[in-house]
Scaffold this motif. Structure first.
Motif, mmCIF file in Angstrom:
data_model
loop_
_atom_site.group_PDB
_atom_site.id
_atom_site.type_symbol
_atom_site.label_atom_id
_atom_site.label_comp_id
_atom_site.label_asym_id
_atom_site.label_seq_id
_atom_site.Cartn_x
_atom_site.Cartn_y
_atom_site.Cartn_z
ATOM 1 N N HIS A 186 0.746 -1.225 0.020
ATOM 2 C CA HIS A 186 0.128 -0.096 0.118
ATOM 3 C C HIS A 186 0.856 1.322 -0.082
ATOM 4 N N ARG A 187 2.059 1.138 0.762
ATOM 5 C CA ARG A 187 2.939 2.444 0.785
ATOM 6 C C ARG A 187 3.412 2.790 -0.423
ATOM 7 N N LEU A 188 4.007 1.333 -1.195
ATOM 8 C CA LEU A 188 4.481 1.761 -2.549
ATOM 9 C C LEU A 188 3.328 2.254 -3.260
ATOM 10 N N SER A 214 11.918 -6.484 -4.746
ATOM 11 C CA SER A 214 12.375 -6.405 -5.999
ATOM 12 C C SER A 214 11.457 -5.244 -6.828
ATOM 13 N N LEU A 215 10.292 -5.279 -6.424
ATOM 14 C CA LEU A 215 9.299 -4.359 -7.090
ATOM 15 C C LEU A 215 9.690 -3.162 -6.563
ATOM 16 N N ASP A 216 10.045 -2.631 -5.306
ATOM 17 C CA ASP A 216 10.267 -1.424 -4.889
ATOM 18 C C ASP A 216 11.720 -0.968 -5.764
ATOM 19 N N ALA A 217 12.485 -1.712 -5.785
ATOM 20 C CA ALA A 217 13.817 -1.396 -6.635
ATOM 21 C C ALA A 217 13.606 -0.846 -7.886
ATOM 22 N N ALA A 218 12.626 -1.934 -8.646
ATOM 23 C CA ALA A 218 12.336 -1.452 -10.042
ATOM 24 C C ALA A 218 11.770 -0.563 -10.386
ATOM 25 N N LEU A 219 10.651 -0.281 -9.242
ATOM 26 C CA LEU A 219 9.775 1.098 -9.386
ATOM 27 C C LEU A 219 10.706 2.433 -9.158
ATOM 28 N N ARG A 221 14.031 2.580 -9.871
ATOM 29 C CA ARG A 221 14.731 2.619 -11.308
ATOM 30 C C ARG A 221 14.032 3.159 -12.421
ATOM 31 N N SER A 222 12.721 2.806 -12.510
ATOM 32 C CA SER A 222 11.865 3.204 -13.545
ATOM 33 C C SER A 222 11.459 4.763 -13.355
ATOM 34 N N GLU A 223 11.117 4.856 -12.055
ATOM 35 C CA GLU A 223 10.914 6.418 -11.881
ATOM 36 C C GLU A 223 12.110 7.252 -12.054
ATOM 37 N N ASN A 224 13.281 6.789 -11.926
ATOM 38 C CA ASN A 224 14.453 7.642 -12.048
ATOM 39 C C ASN A 224 14.618 7.861 -13.485
ATOM 40 N N ARG A 225 14.320 6.730 -14.332
ATOM 41 C CA ARG A 225 14.310 6.914 -15.853
ATOM 42 C C ARG A 225 13.631 7.608 -16.472
ATOM 43 N N GLN A 226 12.049 7.467 -15.809
ATOM 44 C CA GLN A 226 11.204 8.488 -16.278
ATOM 45 C C GLN A 226 11.575 9.902 -15.639
ATOM 46 N N ARG A 227 12.288 10.317 -14.756
ATOM 47 C CA ARG A 227 12.624 11.629 -14.279
ATOM 48 C C ARG A 227 13.643 12.049 -15.091
#
Length: 463
Positions: A186-188, A214-219, A221-227
């Motif tokens: 929920h916090r993620l 793993s999902l937290d790390a992937a999110l 990374r994904s958000e950093n790439r989007q940023r």
């Protein structure tokens, strides 16, 4: 619909299982106790008959004395003389078959009814011939069974209570990491990052915790790439907009006049085209990532497609001093694919290669059959090439543009991402190599003989 908690479900389930187990155990023990009590009473009665059989004339007196000392037991005696005559209070239970067995020297163990009561019957042969028979009411077995069954109720009850407590503890142990994992999920979902879930507990729970980590790390990374991508997009748009605004203000303030106007117009046209290209790339990438993307699958001759490609790109490359050539197999190379999208894919790779290939350098497009069906397409250039680190991130949006802005000519940063998505939609794979025979980079596309069938992404067309 409101659902009960896992703790309650597991506790109820374990309690139900324990209850069934206790009931089954109790039913079996109930039967065993009855059988055991009867066997014990028979053993005692047989031992008593054995003792009395040694002095048959005194047996009745000895039995009476024993009852006077220990209290009435209801035990009755019958004596079978060697002549076959039966006498005594229990003579009624000595049937002809039992009498014959005793006279032949065999022991007797049976049940019978005497004076309306169910009796245990035990008989032993006497040394002088004949036999001695004792009959004892079955009520003694019932009383012994009742005493033992009463003692059984307490451990069964304790076992049931203990099982319920163990089930509750187990449910809590199982539910605690799951509750923790749900809270982290929920916090993620609310946007928090850098959360960790403990990987203790059963294997399945540990796997769930590991997946959330793993999902937290992937999110992240994904958000950093989007940023980073949004920063890159804003930079790409800001530069031409700043140029357009500056020249527009100059024209409005009549700072630019006369012969300077055509030159300014050309600059504005170039910047607007740059913006159009960038926006077009963004739209293309958005369409490729949409669920309703469609392919027009037909029979395509890659040899003919390569010829048309050469007719377009040969003069364009010549204007930049780049030598364009093609490599192909003899005869047609047929695929069932979307020819327009294959052409779009090659155009994007060629445009990317032309941007970095210096004057005098080569640019090669090669097509050959693929072992097992399909085709292999390559775009090779004589540019600066790619490092191993570049090749690993080549198809990430804006990765190379950010890395090489100001160092070599770069585009919108979306071209290779579009090429990767197009290849995936066509059912193929694309790979980047840092060094080609021509000295620059090499991009290799492997297409299947026919894209995978999917109603959501492929529209077949028969021609």
């Amino acid at each position: 619909m409101r659902r009960g908690s896992l703790t309650v479900h597991v506790a109820l389930l374990t309690t139900a299982v324990a209850t069934v187990a206790v009931l089954l155990t109790g039913a079996f023990a109930w039967w065993v106790i009855r059988s055991t009590s009867e066997a014990q009473e028979r053993d005692q009665l047989a031992a008593q008959a054995e003792v009395l059989s040694r002095t048959p004339p005194l047996a009745a007196a000895m039995l009476g004395r024993q009852e006077r000392i220990a209290g009435p037991t209801g035990t009755m005696l019958a004596r079978v003389r060697s002549s076959g005559e039966v006498e005594g209070p229990a003579a009624e239970v000595v049937t002809a078959s039992r009498r014959a067995a005793l006279l032949s020297g065999e022991e007797v163990s049976a049940t019978a009814t005497l004076n309306g009561r169910h009796m245990l019957v035990e008989g032993v042969p006497t040394p002088a011939g004949g036999g001695l028979v004792l009959a004892q009411p079955m009520s003694t077995v019932d009383e012994a069974s009742a005493r033992m069954r009463t003692r059984l109720l307490l451990p069964l009850s304790l076992g049931l209570v203990g099982s319920a407590l163990a089930g509750a503890l187990l449910a809590r142990r199982l539910a605690r990491p799951l509750t923790s994992a749900a809270a982290v999920a929920h916090r993620l979902a609310e946007g928090e990052r850098g959360l960790r879930v403990g990987t203790h507990g059963p294997t399945e729970v540990a796997e769930l915790a590991g997946a959330l980590n793993s999902l937290d790390a992937a999110l992240a990374r994904s958000e950093n790439r989007q940023r980073d991508f949004l920063l890159s997009v804003s930079h790409e748009i800001r530069t031409p907009l700043t140029t357009v605004r500056g020249y527009a203000e100059a024209l409005a303030d009549e700072v630019v006049t006369g012969d300077e106007v055509p030159a300014v117009g050309r600059v504005l046209t170039g910047e607007v085209q740059r913006l159009e290209t960038f926006v077009g790339d963004l739209l293309s990438l958005a369409r490729l990532e949409a669920d309703d993307f469609r392919l027009e699958v037909t029979g395509v001759d890659l040899g003919s497609l390569l010829t048309r490609l050469s007719d377009v790109w040969t003069p364009l490359c010549a204007r930049h001093g780049v030598g364009f050539r093609t490599e192909r197999c003899e005869g047609p190379l047929m695929l069932r694919t979307d020819g327009f999208r294959v052409r779009q894919l090659l155009d994007g790779l060629i445009e990317n290669a032309l941007r970095v290939t210096p004057a005098g350098g080569p640019l090669v497009v090669a097509v050959r059959p693929r072992a097992g069906g399909g085709a292999v397409l390559q775009v090779r250039d004589g540019g600066p090439g790619l490092t191993e680190e570049d090749a690993a991130v080549a198809f990430e949006r804006g990765a190379l543009t950010t890395r090489y802005r100001g160092v070599r000519p770069v585009g919108s940063g979306l071209g290779l991402a579009i090429a990767h998505r197009l290849t995936t939609r066509l059912g193929g794979t694309i790979a980047a190599e840092g060094r080609a025979p021509e000295g620059g980079a090499c991009f290799t596309v492997r297409l299947p003989a026919e894209p995978p069938t999917s109603a959501a992404s492929v529209l077949r067309a028969s021609r």
